[in-house]
Design a protein around this motif. Structure first.
Motif, mmCIF file in Angstrom:
data_model
loop_
_atom_site.group_PDB
_atom_site.id
_atom_site.type_symbol
_atom_site.label_atom_id
_atom_site.label_comp_id
_atom_site.label_asym_id
_atom_site.label_seq_id
_atom_site.Cartn_x
_atom_site.Cartn_y
_atom_site.Cartn_z
ATOM 1 N N VAL A 30 0.559 -1.603 -0.552
ATOM 2 C CA VAL A 30 -0.107 0.305 -0.202
ATOM 3 C C VAL A 30 0.937 1.587 0.098
ATOM 4 O O VAL A 30 2.315 0.883 0.301
ATOM 5 C CB VAL A 30 -0.827 0.241 1.297
ATOM 6 C CG1 VAL A 30 -2.027 -1.371 0.796
ATOM 7 C CG2 VAL A 30 0.119 0.042 2.850
ATOM 8 N N HIS A 31 0.876 2.982 -0.286
ATOM 9 C CA HIS A 31 1.009 3.634 -0.076
ATOM 10 C C HIS A 31 0.964 3.802 1.472
ATOM 11 O O HIS A 31 1.957 4.478 1.837
ATOM 12 C CB HIS A 31 0.602 4.959 -1.256
ATOM 13 C CG HIS A 31 0.466 4.362 -2.152
ATOM 14 N ND1 HIS A 31 1.809 4.507 -3.524
ATOM 15 C CD2 HIS A 31 -0.068 4.368 -3.189
ATOM 16 C CE1 HIS A 31 1.761 3.850 -4.197
ATOM 17 N NE2 HIS A 31 0.561 3.422 -4.904
ATOM 18 N N GLY A 32 -0.453 4.263 2.608
ATOM 19 C CA GLY A 32 -0.256 4.955 3.828
ATOM 20 C C GLY A 32 -0.301 3.055 4.557
ATOM 21 O O GLY A 32 -1.160 3.366 4.759
ATOM 22 N N THR A 36 -3.761 2.041 6.905
ATOM 23 C CA THR A 36 -3.633 0.954 6.882
ATOM 24 C C THR A 36 -3.732 -0.651 7.486
ATOM 25 O O THR A 36 -4.520 -0.807 8.010
ATOM 26 C CB THR A 36 -2.896 0.030 5.973
ATOM 27 O OG1 THR A 36 -3.565 0.813 4.083
ATOM 28 C CG2 THR A 36 -3.016 -2.013 5.153
ATOM 29 N N ARG A 73 5.255 -1.373 1.452
ATOM 30 C CA ARG A 73 4.856 0.179 1.843
ATOM 31 C C ARG A 73 5.121 0.149 0.099
ATOM 32 O O ARG A 73 7.041 0.084 -0.149
ATOM 33 C CB ARG A 73 5.712 1.538 2.509
ATOM 34 C CG ARG A 73 5.187 2.657 1.899
ATOM 35 C CD ARG A 73 5.335 3.663 3.275
ATOM 36 N NE ARG A 73 7.111 3.951 2.730
ATOM 37 C CZ ARG A 73 7.745 4.295 3.278
ATOM 38 N NH1 ARG A 73 7.222 5.005 4.682
ATOM 39 N NH2 ARG A 73 9.366 4.167 3.072
ATOM 40 N N HIS A 79 2.602 3.217 -8.788
ATOM 41 C CA HIS A 79 1.267 3.288 -9.195
ATOM 42 C C HIS A 79 0.470 1.890 -9.615
ATOM 43 O O HIS A 79 0.485 1.786 -10.714
ATOM 44 C CB HIS A 79 1.261 4.760 -10.039
ATOM 45 C CG HIS A 79 1.551 5.959 -9.640
ATOM 46 N ND1 HIS A 79 0.753 6.166 -8.417
ATOM 47 C CD2 HIS A 79 2.312 6.825 -9.570
ATOM 48 C CE1 HIS A 79 1.738 7.778 -8.031
ATOM 49 N NE2 HIS A 79 2.398 7.959 -9.281
ATOM 50 N N ILE A 82 -3.450 -1.693 -6.027
ATOM 51 C CA ILE A 82 -3.869 -2.353 -4.237
ATOM 52 C C ILE A 82 -4.301 -3.558 -4.171
ATOM 53 O O ILE A 82 -5.911 -3.544 -4.602
ATOM 54 C CB ILE A 82 -4.009 -1.237 -3.606
ATOM 55 C CG1 ILE A 82 -3.538 0.221 -4.275
ATOM 56 C CG2 ILE A 82 -3.725 -1.421 -1.978
ATOM 57 C CD1 ILE A 82 -2.025 0.418 -4.051
ATOM 58 N N SER A 253 -13.999 -3.201 0.864
ATOM 59 C CA SER A 253 -12.144 -3.222 0.421
ATOM 60 C C SER A 253 -12.268 -2.579 1.626
ATOM 61 O O SER A 253 -12.281 -1.157 2.226
ATOM 62 C CB SER A 253 -12.436 -2.076 -1.009
ATOM 63 O OG SER A 253 -13.503 -1.122 -1.108
ATOM 64 N N ASP A 254 -10.611 -1.986 1.724
ATOM 65 C CA ASP A 254 -10.042 -1.437 2.722
ATOM 66 C C ASP A 254 -9.766 0.349 1.811
ATOM 67 O O ASP A 254 -10.260 0.794 0.418
ATOM 68 C CB ASP A 254 -9.141 -1.393 3.428
ATOM 69 C CG ASP A 254 -7.724 -2.256 1.933
ATOM 70 O OD1 ASP A 254 -7.487 -0.981 1.096
ATOM 71 O OD2 ASP A 254 -6.646 -2.104 1.923
ATOM 72 N N PRO A 255 -9.637 1.378 2.918
ATOM 73 C CA PRO A 255 -9.651 3.241 2.567
ATOM 74 C C PRO A 255 -8.762 2.922 1.485
ATOM 75 O O PRO A 255 -8.744 4.126 0.332
ATOM 76 C CB PRO A 255 -8.723 3.451 3.740
ATOM 77 C CG PRO A 255 -9.279 2.667 4.688
ATOM 78 C CD PRO A 255 -8.778 1.347 4.308
ATOM 79 N N GLU A 256 -7.861 1.911 0.903
ATOM 80 C CA GLU A 256 -6.572 2.644 -0.868
ATOM 81 C C GLU A 256 -7.433 0.719 -1.020
ATOM 82 O O GLU A 256 -6.893 1.237 -2.279
ATOM 83 C CB GLU A 256 -5.231 1.280 -0.240
ATOM 84 C CG GLU A 256 -5.056 2.709 0.833
ATOM 85 C CD GLU A 256 -2.996 2.733 0.249
ATOM 86 O OE1 GLU A 256 -2.609 2.271 -1.275
ATOM 87 O OE2 GLU A 256 -2.782 3.616 1.337
#
Length: 267
Positions: A30-32, A36, A73, A79, A82, A253-256
Motif C-alpha cells: 500500500v501507499h499509506g 492501513t 509500502r 502506481h 492495491i 475493500s479497505d481505504p486504499e
C-alpha cells in the motif's frame, strides 16, 4: 501433509511448515501503511511487528501471538493496483519461477532473498492473476488458522478454469478436483487430499476493470457487522452478504481499495 501442525491453544491451530503448492501467506502493498495498519488492526484485532525489508518498509500482522499476514509500502513512484497477494509454498523458488515462465506465466519480481526469512518471487499466471511463491527459511509463513481474524481461504476468479487450472497443477504439482455446481465452472485445488483453494471461471461476466485475480478470505464472527465496521473506517462494501459452501460471505475493500472477503460459518 499439507501442514505439519502444532497446537496453538484454544484460539486456533498453528503449524511448523507448509507443503509445496499450499497457500502459506498473504501480503498487501500500500501507499499509506499507518492508515492501513489502523484499519486492519481494528477490523481483525491484528498487532504488528517489523518484517524483512527487501522491497522497502514491511510489517507482519500478528494475531494471538502468531504471524498471519504482511503489509508493505509501495515506493511513491509506483502506481500499481492495491491488492492482497497470496503466496504459495515452494521447495525451490528458482525452479518454480522457471516453470512459471515455461507455462506461459510471467515472473515480475525475483527470485530474491528476504533477509534470511526465505526466498520469494512474485508472478502472474497466463490470465494475469498475480501471486507469490515462498520458500521458507526463518519465516515459515502463515502461523494460525481457524480463528476470527486469520486467513481462511483463497479463490482465483478468472475467465475460465481449464487452462489456468492446468497451469497451477503443473507449476505446483497439485491435485485439482472438479466441483459441479449451478453457477460458473469451478475447481477445488487439493494438496495431499485436502482442499486449499478454489478456481472459478466467470467468462465474460468477470468485471473487465478487475480482470483475473486472487481473492483472499478472512474468517470473522459476523460478516455483516464486520462489513459495517469496514465501511465506517473508510472502506466500502463491494458485494453484500451471500451464502456459499464456505459460509456467509461479504466482499469489502479497505481505504486504499484493496478488495478482500470476510466469511463466517452458517449454523
Amino acid at each position: 501433509m499439507t501442514e505439519a501442525r502444532r497446537p496453538a491453544g484454544p484460539n486456533g491451530t498453528g503449524h511448523t511448515r507448509h507443503s509445496p503448492g499450499t497457500p502459506c501467506w498473504a501480503s498487501l502493498m500500500v501507499h499509506g501503511m499507518a492508515v492501513t495498519q489502523e484499519f486492519y488492526g481494528a477490523l481483525f484485532g491484528w498487532e504488528f511487528r517489523p518484517g524483512p525489508r527487501p522491497l522497502g518498509p514491511y510489517v507482519r500482522a500478528v494475531l494471538n501471538g502468531h504471524e498471519v499476514a504482511g503489509i508493505g509500502r509501495l515506493p511513491p513512484d509506483r502506481h500499481l493496483p492495491i491488492a492482497w497477494t497470496p503466496y504459495f509454498a515452494s521447495d525451490d523458488v528458482d525452479a518454480t519461477a522457471e516453470t512459471i515462465r515455461s507455462c506461459g506465466g510471467t515472473v515480475a519480481v525475483g527470485p530474491l532473498d528476504a533477509a534470511g526469512a526465505g526466498r520469494l518471487a512474485i508472478a502472474s499466471d497466463p490470465m494475469g492473476a498475480v501471486f507469490g511463491v515462498w520458500r521458507a527459511a526463518g519465516h515459515l509463513g502463515r502461523g494460525l488458522t481457524g480463528v476470527p481474524g486469520a486467513p481462511a481461504w483463497n479463490e482465483l476468479l478468472t475467465y475460465d478454469t481449464e487452462g489456468v487450472a492446468k497451469f497451477y497443477r503443473t507449476v505446483f504439482a497439485s491435485g485439482q478436483e472438479p466441483v459441479l455446481r449451478g453457477g460458473p465452472d469451478q475447481v477445488t485445488v487439493h494438496i495431499d487430499g485436502r482442499p486449499v483453494a478454489g478456481i472459478h471461471g466467470f467468462g465474460a461476466a468477470l468485471p473487465p476493470d478487475r480482470g483475473s485475480h486472487w481473492m483472499t478470505y478472512f474468517q470473522v464472527t459476523d460478516v455483516d457487522a464486520t462489513a459495517e465496521q469496514a465501511a465506517a473506517m473508510g472502506g466500502h462494501v463491494v458485494r453484500p452478504g451471500f451464502v456459499t459452501a464456505l459460509g456467509r460471505v461479504v466482499t469489502v475493500s479497505d481505504p486504499e481499495g484493496a478488495t478482500f472477503s470476510v466469511v463466517s460459518r452458517v449454523d
